[in-house]
Design a protein around this motif. Sequence first.
Motif, PDB file in Angstrom:
ATOM      1  N   ALA A   1     -13.171 -20.894   1.536  1.00 30.24           N
ATOM      2  CA  ALA A   1     -14.588 -20.533   1.507  1.00 30.24           C
ATOM      3  C   ALA A   1     -14.707 -19.037   1.797  1.00 30.24           C
ATOM      4  O   ALA A   1     -13.900 -18.476   2.533  1.00 30.24           O
ATOM      5  CB  ALA A   1     -15.365 -21.338   2.539  1.00 30.24           C
ATOM      6  N   ASN A   2     -15.691 -18.407   1.229  1.00 27.71           N
ATOM      7  CA  ASN A   2     -15.937 -16.994   1.469  1.00 27.71           C
ATOM      8  C   ASN A   2     -16.665 -16.851   2.809  1.00 27.71           C
ATOM      9  O   ASN A   2     -17.791 -17.308   2.951  1.00 27.71           O
ATOM     10  CB  ASN A   2     -16.783 -16.419   0.335  1.00 27.71           C
ATOM     11  CG  ASN A   2     -16.995 -14.927   0.471  1.00 27.71           C
ATOM     12  OD1 ASN A   2     -16.687 -14.333   1.486  1.00 27.71           O
ATOM     13  ND2 ASN A   2     -17.516 -14.318  -0.577  1.00 27.71           N
TER      14      ASN A   2
ATOM     15  N   VAL B   1     -14.230 -26.651  -2.445  1.00 30.63           N
ATOM     16  CA  VAL B   1     -14.249 -25.745  -1.289  1.00 30.63           C
ATOM     17  C   VAL B   1     -14.687 -26.507  -0.044  1.00 30.63           C
ATOM     18  O   VAL B   1     -14.099 -26.357   1.032  1.00 30.63           O
ATOM     19  CB  VAL B   1     -15.178 -24.529  -1.553  1.00 30.63           C
ATOM     20  CG1 VAL B   1     -15.400 -23.721  -0.283  1.00 30.63           C
ATOM     21  CG2 VAL B   1     -14.597 -23.651  -2.652  1.00 30.63           C
TER      22      VAL B   1
ATOM     23  N   LYS C   1     -18.105 -14.378   4.029  1.00 28.11           N
ATOM     24  CA  LYS C   1     -19.240 -13.462   3.944  1.00 28.11           C
ATOM     25  C   LYS C   1     -20.452 -14.068   3.238  1.00 28.11           C
ATOM     26  O   LYS C   1     -21.515 -13.464   3.219  1.00 28.11           O
ATOM     27  CB  LYS C   1     -18.834 -12.178   3.224  1.00 28.11           C
ATOM     28  CG  LYS C   1     -17.807 -11.385   3.994  1.00 28.11           C
ATOM     29  CD  LYS C   1     -17.447 -10.119   3.265  1.00 28.11           C
ATOM     30  CE  LYS C   1     -16.392  -9.365   4.044  1.00 28.11           C
ATOM     31  NZ  LYS C   1     -16.014  -8.137   3.367  1.00 28.11           N
ATOM     32  N   LYS C   2     -20.274 -15.256   2.635  1.00 24.42           N
ATOM     33  CA  LYS C   2     -21.417 -15.910   1.990  1.00 24.42           C
ATOM     34  C   LYS C   2     -22.406 -16.364   3.039  1.00 24.42           C
ATOM     35  O   LYS C   2     -22.018 -16.807   4.116  1.00 24.42           O
ATOM     36  CB  LYS C   2     -20.960 -17.123   1.162  1.00 24.42           C
ATOM     37  CG  LYS C   2     -20.793 -16.789  -0.301  1.00 24.42           C
ATOM     38  CD  LYS C   2     -20.824 -17.986  -1.209  1.00 24.42           C
ATOM     39  CE  LYS C   2     -19.823 -19.045  -0.920  1.00 24.42           C
ATOM     40  NZ  LYS C   2     -19.664 -20.019  -1.973  1.00 24.42           N
TER      41      LYS C   2
ATOM     42  N   LYS D   1     -13.468 -17.602  -8.739  1.00 19.92           N
ATOM     43  CA  LYS D   1     -14.015 -16.338  -8.221  1.00 19.92           C
ATOM     44  C   LYS D   1     -15.540 -16.354  -8.189  1.00 19.92           C
ATOM     45  O   LYS D   1     -16.148 -15.864  -7.232  1.00 19.92           O
ATOM     46  CB  LYS D   1     -13.521 -15.151  -9.053  1.00 19.92           C
ATOM     47  CG  LYS D   1     -12.044 -14.902  -8.949  1.00 19.92           C
ATOM     48  CD  LYS D   1     -11.653 -14.480  -7.559  1.00 19.92           C
ATOM     49  CE  LYS D   1     -10.180 -14.163  -7.491  1.00 19.92           C
ATOM     50  NZ  LYS D   1      -9.725 -13.867  -6.157  1.00 19.92           N
TER      51      LYS D   1
ATOM     52  N   GLU E   1     -17.579 -26.005  -5.811  1.00 21.16           N
ATOM     53  CA  GLU E   1     -18.248 -26.009  -4.508  1.00 21.16           C
ATOM     54  C   GLU E   1     -17.777 -27.223  -3.689  1.00 21.16           C
ATOM     55  O   GLU E   1     -17.525 -27.116  -2.489  1.00 21.16           O
ATOM     56  CB  GLU E   1     -19.762 -26.047  -4.684  1.00 21.16           C
ATOM     57  CG  GLU E   1     -20.512 -26.035  -3.373  1.00 21.16           C
ATOM     58  CD  GLU E   1     -22.016 -26.105  -3.563  1.00 21.16           C
ATOM     59  OE1 GLU E   1     -22.705 -25.263  -2.980  1.00 21.16           O
ATOM     60  OE2 GLU E   1     -22.482 -27.003  -4.299  1.00 21.16           O
TER      61      GLU E   1
ATOM     62  N   GLN F   1     -22.661 -21.192   4.736  1.00 20.57           N
ATOM     63  CA  GLN F   1     -21.299 -21.636   4.983  1.00 20.57           C
ATOM     64  C   GLN F   1     -21.184 -23.145   4.756  1.00 20.57           C
ATOM     65  O   GLN F   1     -22.082 -23.904   5.136  1.00 20.57           O
ATOM     66  CB  GLN F   1     -20.871 -21.302   6.407  1.00 20.57           C
ATOM     67  CG  GLN F   1     -20.607 -19.831   6.602  1.00 20.57           C
ATOM     68  CD  GLN F   1     -19.457 -19.341   5.740  1.00 20.57           C
ATOM     69  OE1 GLN F   1     -18.391 -19.954   5.713  1.00 20.57           O
ATOM     70  NE2 GLN F   1     -19.666 -18.264   5.024  1.00 20.57           N
TER      71      GLN F   1
ATOM     72  N   GLU G   1     -17.584 -18.907  -7.866  1.00 21.52           N
ATOM     73  CA  GLU G   1     -18.063 -19.741  -6.765  1.00 21.52           C
ATOM     74  C   GLU G   1     -17.788 -19.057  -5.426  1.00 21.52           C
ATOM     75  O   GLU G   1     -18.611 -19.097  -4.523  1.00 21.52           O
ATOM     76  CB  GLU G   1     -17.394 -21.123  -6.802  1.00 21.52           C
ATOM     77  CG  GLU G   1     -18.067 -22.159  -5.921  1.00 21.52           C
ATOM     78  CD  GLU G   1     -17.823 -21.976  -4.431  1.00 21.52           C
ATOM     79  OE1 GLU G   1     -18.733 -22.254  -3.634  1.00 21.52           O
ATOM     80  OE2 GLU G   1     -16.712 -21.532  -4.048  1.00 21.52           O
ATOM     81  N   TYR G   2     -16.660 -18.395  -5.300  1.00 22.66           N
ATOM     82  CA  TYR G   2     -16.301 -17.727  -4.051  1.00 22.66           C
ATOM     83  C   TYR G   2     -17.304 -16.624  -3.720  1.00 22.66           C
ATOM     84  O   TYR G   2     -17.753 -16.518  -2.585  1.00 22.66           O
ATOM     85  CB  TYR G   2     -14.891 -17.143  -4.166  1.00 22.66           C
ATOM     86  CG  TYR G   2     -14.377 -16.512  -2.890  1.00 22.66           C
ATOM     87  CD1 TYR G   2     -13.813 -17.292  -1.887  1.00 22.66           C
ATOM     88  CD2 TYR G   2     -14.457 -15.138  -2.697  1.00 22.66           C
ATOM     89  CE1 TYR G   2     -13.335 -16.720  -0.718  1.00 22.66           C
ATOM     90  CE2 TYR G   2     -13.981 -14.553  -1.523  1.00 22.66           C
ATOM     91  CZ  TYR G   2     -13.419 -15.346  -0.541  1.00 22.66           C
ATOM     92  OH  TYR G   2     -12.957 -14.780   0.618  1.00 22.66           O
ATOM     93  N   TYR G   3     -17.640 -15.794  -4.687  1.00 23.91           N
ATOM     94  CA  TYR G   3     -18.506 -14.642  -4.422  1.00 23.91           C
ATOM     95  C   TYR G   3     -20.001 -14.952  -4.529  1.00 23.91           C
ATOM     96  O   TYR G   3     -20.798 -14.384  -3.792  1.00 23.91           O
ATOM     97  CB  TYR G   3     -18.150 -13.481  -5.346  1.00 23.91           C
ATOM     98  CG  TYR G   3     -16.825 -12.862  -4.988  1.00 23.91           C
ATOM     99  CD1 TYR G   3     -16.681 -12.131  -3.809  1.00 23.91           C
ATOM    100  CD2 TYR G   3     -15.711 -13.041  -5.790  1.00 23.91           C
ATOM    101  CE1 TYR G   3     -15.463 -11.574  -3.456  1.00 23.91           C
ATOM    102  CE2 TYR G   3     -14.491 -12.485  -5.453  1.00 23.91           C
ATOM    103  CZ  TYR G   3     -14.369 -11.748  -4.283  1.00 23.91           C
ATOM    104  OH  TYR G   3     -13.159 -11.208  -3.938  1.00 23.91           O
ATOM    105  N   TRP G   4     -20.388 -15.829  -5.452  1.00 25.86           N
ATOM    106  CA  TRP G   4     -21.820 -16.051  -5.707  1.00 25.86           C
ATOM    107  C   TRP G   4     -22.279 -17.477  -5.454  1.00 25.86           C
ATOM    108  O   TRP G   4     -23.473 -17.753  -5.508  1.00 25.86           O
ATOM    109  CB  TRP G   4     -22.167 -15.642  -7.134  1.00 25.86           C
ATOM    110  CG  TRP G   4     -21.831 -14.216  -7.410  1.00 25.86           C
ATOM    111  CD1 TRP G   4     -22.255 -13.122  -6.720  1.00 25.86           C
ATOM    112  CD2 TRP G   4     -20.985 -13.728  -8.438  1.00 25.86           C
ATOM    113  NE1 TRP G   4     -21.726 -11.976  -7.267  1.00 25.86           N
ATOM    114  CE2 TRP G   4     -20.942 -12.331  -8.326  1.00 25.86           C
ATOM    115  CE3 TRP G   4     -20.255 -14.338  -9.457  1.00 25.86           C
ATOM    116  CZ2 TRP G   4     -20.205 -11.535  -9.189  1.00 25.86           C
ATOM    117  CZ3 TRP G   4     -19.519 -13.541 -10.309  1.00 25.86           C
ATOM    118  CH2 TRP G   4     -19.501 -12.157 -10.164  1.00 25.86           C
TER     119      TRP G   4
END
Length: 107
Positions: free
Chosen positions: A95-96, A88, A98-99, A31, A85, A102, A33-36
């Motif tokens: 991958a998120n 991913v 919204k980050k 989580k 990372e 990309q 890594e996904y968000y931040w």
Amino acid sequence: MEFVDTYNLTGLIIGICTFLIIGIFHPVVVKAEYYWGTGCWWIFLVLGIAGTVAALWVTDVLWSSLLGVFAFSSFWTIKEIFEQEERVRKGWFPANPKKKKQLKVEN
């Protein structure tokens, strides 16, 4: 704590709690890594240092041990964040979208 000492349960409690702490850190890595991304590694450094200081400060063996496990699980998470990372990037985890940065997915 008297019950724990009377029945020599300290080792089992440390083992069970270690298992749970490590188990909780796995989804935290995913989580985080996904968000931040990897930029949150310093949070785990601060948590690890705080856990280490607390483990040295607490005199009870059970709590000191659990704080030590928490501290070094936090330190290990720093390494895992960067490895996550890479996972991913390879497409093993989503991958998120919204980050800002990309990552390219390789097949």
